[in-house]
Design a protein around this motif. Structure first.
Motif, PDB file in Angstrom:
ATOM      1  N   SER A 220       0.828  -1.210   0.000  1.00  0.00           N
ATOM      2  CA  SER A 220       0.000   0.000   0.000  1.00  0.00           C
ATOM      3  C   SER A 220       0.861   1.258   0.000  1.00  0.00           C
ATOM      4  O   SER A 220       0.592   2.221  -0.734  1.00  0.00           O
ATOM      5  CB  SER A 220      -0.921  -0.012   1.220  1.00  0.00           C
ATOM      6  N   THR A 221       1.912   1.269   0.816  1.00  0.00           N
ATOM      7  CA  THR A 221       2.792   2.445   0.893  1.00  0.00           C
ATOM      8  C   THR A 221       3.480   2.691  -0.444  1.00  0.00           C
ATOM      9  O   THR A 221       3.623   3.845  -0.889  1.00  0.00           O
ATOM     10  CB  THR A 221       3.841   2.245   1.998  1.00  0.00           C
TER      11      THR A 221
ATOM     12  N   PHE B 272       1.941  10.543  -3.994  1.00  0.00           N
ATOM     13  CA  PHE B 272       2.209  11.528  -2.952  1.00  0.00           C
ATOM     14  C   PHE B 272       3.663  11.425  -2.515  1.00  0.00           C
ATOM     15  O   PHE B 272       4.363  10.471  -2.863  1.00  0.00           O
ATOM     16  CB  PHE B 272       1.289  11.307  -1.735  1.00  0.00           C
ATOM     17  N   ASP B 273       4.069  12.398  -1.698  1.00  0.00           N
ATOM     18  CA  ASP B 273       5.426  12.342  -1.154  1.00  0.00           C
ATOM     19  C   ASP B 273       5.491  11.251  -0.092  1.00  0.00           C
ATOM     20  O   ASP B 273       4.471  10.702   0.336  1.00  0.00           O
ATOM     21  CB  ASP B 273       5.811  13.705  -0.550  1.00  0.00           C
ATOM     22  N   ALA B 274       6.700  10.946   0.344  1.00  0.00           N
ATOM     23  CA  ALA B 274       6.923   9.797   1.230  1.00  0.00           C
ATOM     24  C   ALA B 274       6.143   9.904   2.543  1.00  0.00           C
ATOM     25  O   ALA B 274       5.492   8.940   2.980  1.00  0.00           O
ATOM     26  CB  ALA B 274       8.413   9.657   1.533  1.00  0.00           C
ATOM     27  N   GLY B 275       6.185  11.091   3.189  1.00  0.00           N
ATOM     28  CA  GLY B 275       5.490  11.251   4.470  1.00  0.00           C
ATOM     29  C   GLY B 275       3.995  11.069   4.338  1.00  0.00           C
ATOM     30  O   GLY B 275       3.352  10.375   5.135  1.00  0.00           O
ATOM     31  N   THR B 276       3.422  11.721   3.314  1.00  0.00           N
ATOM     32  CA  THR B 276       1.979  11.604   3.085  1.00  0.00           C
ATOM     33  C   THR B 276       1.605  10.172   2.731  1.00  0.00           C
ATOM     34  O   THR B 276       0.563   9.657   3.165  1.00  0.00           O
ATOM     35  CB  THR B 276       1.541  12.555   1.960  1.00  0.00           C
ATOM     36  N   ALA B 277       2.454   9.508   1.947  1.00  0.00           N
ATOM     37  CA  ALA B 277       2.181   8.123   1.553  1.00  0.00           C
ATOM     38  C   ALA B 277       2.093   7.211   2.771  1.00  0.00           C
ATOM     39  O   ALA B 277       1.222   6.341   2.851  1.00  0.00           O
ATOM     40  CB  ALA B 277       3.268   7.636   0.600  1.00  0.00           C
TER      41      ALA B 277
ATOM     42  N   LEU C 272       1.289   8.083   5.884  1.00  0.00           N
ATOM     43  CA  LEU C 272       0.072   8.396   6.632  1.00  0.00           C
ATOM     44  C   LEU C 272      -1.172   7.817   5.957  1.00  0.00           C
ATOM     45  O   LEU C 272      -2.005   7.171   6.589  1.00  0.00           O
ATOM     46  CB  LEU C 272      -0.073   9.907   6.808  1.00  0.00           C
ATOM     47  N   VAL C 273      -1.285   8.058   4.654  1.00  0.00           N
ATOM     48  CA  VAL C 273      -2.456   7.588   3.917  1.00  0.00           C
ATOM     49  C   VAL C 273      -2.512   6.063   3.920  1.00  0.00           C
ATOM     50  O   VAL C 273      -3.567   5.453   4.141  1.00  0.00           O
ATOM     51  CB  VAL C 273      -2.449   8.127   2.472  1.00  0.00           C
ATOM     52  N   SER C 274      -1.377   5.440   3.701  1.00  0.00           N
ATOM     53  CA  SER C 274      -1.328   3.984   3.670  1.00  0.00           C
ATOM     54  C   SER C 274      -1.670   3.382   5.029  1.00  0.00           C
ATOM     55  O   SER C 274      -2.450   2.426   5.122  1.00  0.00           O
ATOM     56  CB  SER C 274       0.063   3.519   3.241  1.00  0.00           C
ATOM     57  N   SER C 275      -1.099   3.952   6.093  1.00  0.00           N
ATOM     58  CA  SER C 275      -1.362   3.428   7.439  1.00  0.00           C
ATOM     59  C   SER C 275      -2.835   3.536   7.791  1.00  0.00           C
ATOM     60  O   SER C 275      -3.447   2.573   8.283  1.00  0.00           O
ATOM     61  CB  SER C 275      -0.518   4.178   8.478  1.00  0.00           C
ATOM     62  N   PHE C 276      -3.421   4.708   7.521  1.00  0.00           N
ATOM     63  CA  PHE C 276      -4.834   4.910   7.838  1.00  0.00           C
ATOM     64  C   PHE C 276      -5.721   4.006   6.989  1.00  0.00           C
ATOM     65  O   PHE C 276      -6.658   3.373   7.487  1.00  0.00           O
ATOM     66  CB  PHE C 276      -5.219   6.378   7.624  1.00  0.00           C
ATOM     67  N   GLY C 277      -5.431   3.918   5.727  1.00  0.00           N
ATOM     68  CA  GLY C 277      -6.256   3.118   4.818  1.00  0.00           C
ATOM     69  C   GLY C 277      -6.195   1.640   5.136  1.00  0.00           C
ATOM     70  O   GLY C 277      -7.222   0.956   5.232  1.00  0.00           O
ATOM     71  N   ILE C 278      -4.984   1.105   5.300  1.00  0.00           N
ATOM     72  CA  ILE C 278      -4.832  -0.322   5.583  1.00  0.00           C
ATOM     73  C   ILE C 278      -5.411  -0.669   6.948  1.00  0.00           C
ATOM     74  O   ILE C 278      -6.062  -1.702   7.120  1.00  0.00           O
ATOM     75  CB  ILE C 278      -3.346  -0.727   5.506  1.00  0.00           C
ATOM     76  N   THR C 279      -5.186   0.222   7.929  1.00  0.00           N
ATOM     77  CA  THR C 279      -5.745  -0.023   9.261  1.00  0.00           C
ATOM     78  C   THR C 279      -7.261  -0.120   9.200  1.00  0.00           C
ATOM     79  O   THR C 279      -7.877  -1.005   9.820  1.00  0.00           O
ATOM     80  CB  THR C 279      -5.324   1.085  10.237  1.00  0.00           C
ATOM     81  N   SER C 280      -7.885   0.794   8.451  1.00  0.00           N
ATOM     82  CA  SER C 280      -9.342   0.772   8.331  1.00  0.00           C
ATOM     83  C   SER C 280      -9.830  -0.505   7.665  1.00  0.00           C
ATOM     84  O   SER C 280     -10.791  -1.146   8.120  1.00  0.00           O
ATOM     85  CB  SER C 280      -9.817   1.990   7.520  1.00  0.00           C
ATOM     86  N   LEU C 281      -9.148  -0.892   6.587  1.00  0.00           N
ATOM     87  CA  LEU C 281      -9.550  -2.104   5.877  1.00  0.00           C
ATOM     88  C   LEU C 281      -9.372  -3.351   6.745  1.00  0.00           C
ATOM     89  O   LEU C 281     -10.234  -4.237   6.772  1.00  0.00           O
ATOM     90  CB  LEU C 281      -8.723  -2.256   4.591  1.00  0.00           C
ATOM     91  N   VAL C 282      -8.235  -3.417   7.462  1.00  0.00           N
ATOM     92  CA  VAL C 282      -7.964  -4.581   8.308  1.00  0.00           C
ATOM     93  C   VAL C 282      -8.970  -4.665   9.452  1.00  0.00           C
ATOM     94  O   VAL C 282      -9.478  -5.742   9.782  1.00  0.00           O
ATOM     95  CB  VAL C 282      -6.526  -4.533   8.846  1.00  0.00           C
ATOM     96  N   LEU C 283      -9.274  -3.518  10.081  1.00  0.00           N
ATOM     97  CA  LEU C 283     -10.232  -3.518  11.189  1.00  0.00           C
ATOM     98  C   LEU C 283     -11.612  -3.991  10.738  1.00  0.00           C
ATOM     99  O   LEU C 283     -12.278  -4.774  11.426  1.00  0.00           O
ATOM    100  CB  LEU C 283     -10.333  -2.129  11.812  1.00  0.00           C
TER     101      LEU C 283
END
Length: 447
Positions: A89-90, A97-102, A104-115
């Motif tokens: 995902s990252t 997106f830039d590395a930092g934004t990537a 954040l977006v990846s962590s939030f998105g994957i966390t939501s999907l996994v939950l």
């Protein structure tokens, strides 16, 4: 060809990566639901599944025989899946997106999907379909265990080393249901209407049974009906009839020297239909068991059943007869009091806060009936013993004492024995006033 700075190869990778994420979410749900199904399946239900020959039950049993390794297998698989998802995902988001934004977006998105799809929904399904799902996931888990064998074995021993260093032990290796938890489930079952109040009481008595000693269930010496060995068979029959007991102890000299038991059935049969004309009581005495007052009734019942005895003699450390205990006394500890003839209930409930108990009633029964907390000491087990202990002297009918918000009034006394007492739980206002009076140097507990 580039579109918005993104090459076709990156677009293809993003599409493949998204597809891989969907597959990995499925694996995440598989491992999460497997953990719930495998460790929520009680042993008795697994045994029933095996007896019925249900497919996959034997595989479930094989995996659960080493619960620590099973847990490591599930956790290793689940973490590999989740970390791989996060990495893919990252990388995909990093195209846009830039590395930092990537990150954040990846962590939030994957966390939501996994939950949602890797934890919540699969675990809910596993809770609702524990048995069937455990049988379905067991074979794939066995495959995962073989494929990831090196990694699983490494973490298996690493976790054991950590547990030894920290002095801990994996809770997964201990019993999932403790004695206290079963007792809590019984009380919850009554509140939810699954079991009746009398069923709950019987189950709780069963749990208390193996912690009960002979002294707590025996008929005390003062209430024991016995006969001298010099008596005739006719006198023994008359004693049995007058006392209402089918079996009575026989002693030589005094009750401290009990030599056996006679049964009215044997007495009547041999007297009327026996071949001997000069029948003596000694000919019909059956041996009995002498046990210390601290004897566990669970062990005692087992011994009496093995020796086919119905009555045992309870003695103290000096060999003095303290009382007798019968099989019926021990059964009553489980099923409750078995009343005969004109016997009164040992505990009579007057209202929600008051009861009248016979003097020999165990304090535990009084505490349970009124939801109070009178102490149970080694010096006494009965409500009469508690009163004598608090008063420190002989008491008379009508005397009262208070203890920890409970008022106890002696209802009746025979000779020196307290035969009945009224126990009343005081309202909180009176309890608080009593505590204040004691703090200020108020009256003694005994009125």
């Amino acid at each position: 060809m580039d579109v918005l700075g993104i090459s076709l190869s990156q677009t293809a990778f993003a599409g493949i990566g998204a597809l891989m994420i969907l597959v990995l979410i499925g694996f995440s749900g598989f491992f999460s639901s497997s953990e719930i199904a495998m460790f929520s399946l009680p042993a008795h239900r697994l045994d029933a599944m095996i007896e019925k020959g249900q497919r996959g039950a034997q595989t479930v049993k094989a995996l659960k025989e080493d619960p620590h390794r099973l847990l490591v297998t599930i956790l290793v698989g689940n973490n590999l899946v989740n970390i791989t998802m996060s990495s893919i995902s990252t990388t995909i988001v990093g195209f846009y997106f830039d590395a930092g934004t990537a990150v954040l977006v990846s962590s939030f998105g994957i966390t939501s999907l996994v939950l949602l799809f890797g934890e919540s929904a699969p675990k809910s399904y596993a809770v609702e379909n524990t048995e069937s799902w455990a049988r379905r996931v067991a074979p794939p888990l066995r495959v995962v265990e073989k494929v990831l064998w090196p990694l699983i074995t490494l973490f298996y021993y690493l976790t054991q080393m950590v547990n030894r260093i920290t002095g801990g032990r994996s809770s997964i290796e201990t019993s999932y249901v403790t004695r206290e938890e079963i007792e809590d489930m019984i009380e919850t079952g009554e509140r939810e209407g699954v079991i009746e109040a009398d069923e709950r009481e019987m189950l709780q008595r069963i749990f208390r049974f193996n912690n009960t000693i002979a002294k707590e269930v025996m008929t005390p010496r003062l209430d024991v009906t016995a006969i001298d060995a010099e008596s005739t068979v006719e006198q023994a029959i008359e004693t049995c009839v007058q006392s209402g007991h089918a079996r009575i102890p026989v002693y030589e000299g005094s009750l401290d020297n009990v030599i056996g038991i006679v049964n009215i059935r044997d007495l009547v049969r041999d007297l009327n239909y026996g071949e001997s004309a000069d029948l003596e009581l000694d000919d019909l005495i059956q041996p009995t068991l002498h046990v210390p007052e601290s004897k566990n009734v669970d062990d005692l019942l087992r011994e009496m059943r093995a020796d086919r005895l119905r009555i045992a003699i309870v003695i103290d450390e000096f060999g003095t007869t303290e009382g007798i205990v019968s099989v019926e006394d021990m059964i009553e500890e489980i099923v409750g009091e078995i009343l005969e003839g004109g016997e009164n209930e040992p505990i009579e409930i007057v209202d929600d806060d008051t009861l009248v108990a016979q003097g020999e009633v165990n304090i535990h029964a009084v505490n349970e009936a009124l939801d109070i907390d009178l102490p149970e000491g080694e010096e006494f087990e009965t409500i009469a013993g508690f009163i004598f202990n608090r008063a420190g002297r002989l008491v008379e009918a009508g005397e009262s004492l208070t203890y920890d918000g409970v008022e106890i009034t002696v209802e009746s006394v025979e000779d020196t024995r307290i035969t009945a007492a009224r126990v009343h739980r005081l309202p909180e206002t009176e309890t608080n006033a009593e505590a204040t009076a004691e703090t200020d140097g108020g009256p003694d507990e005994t009125d």
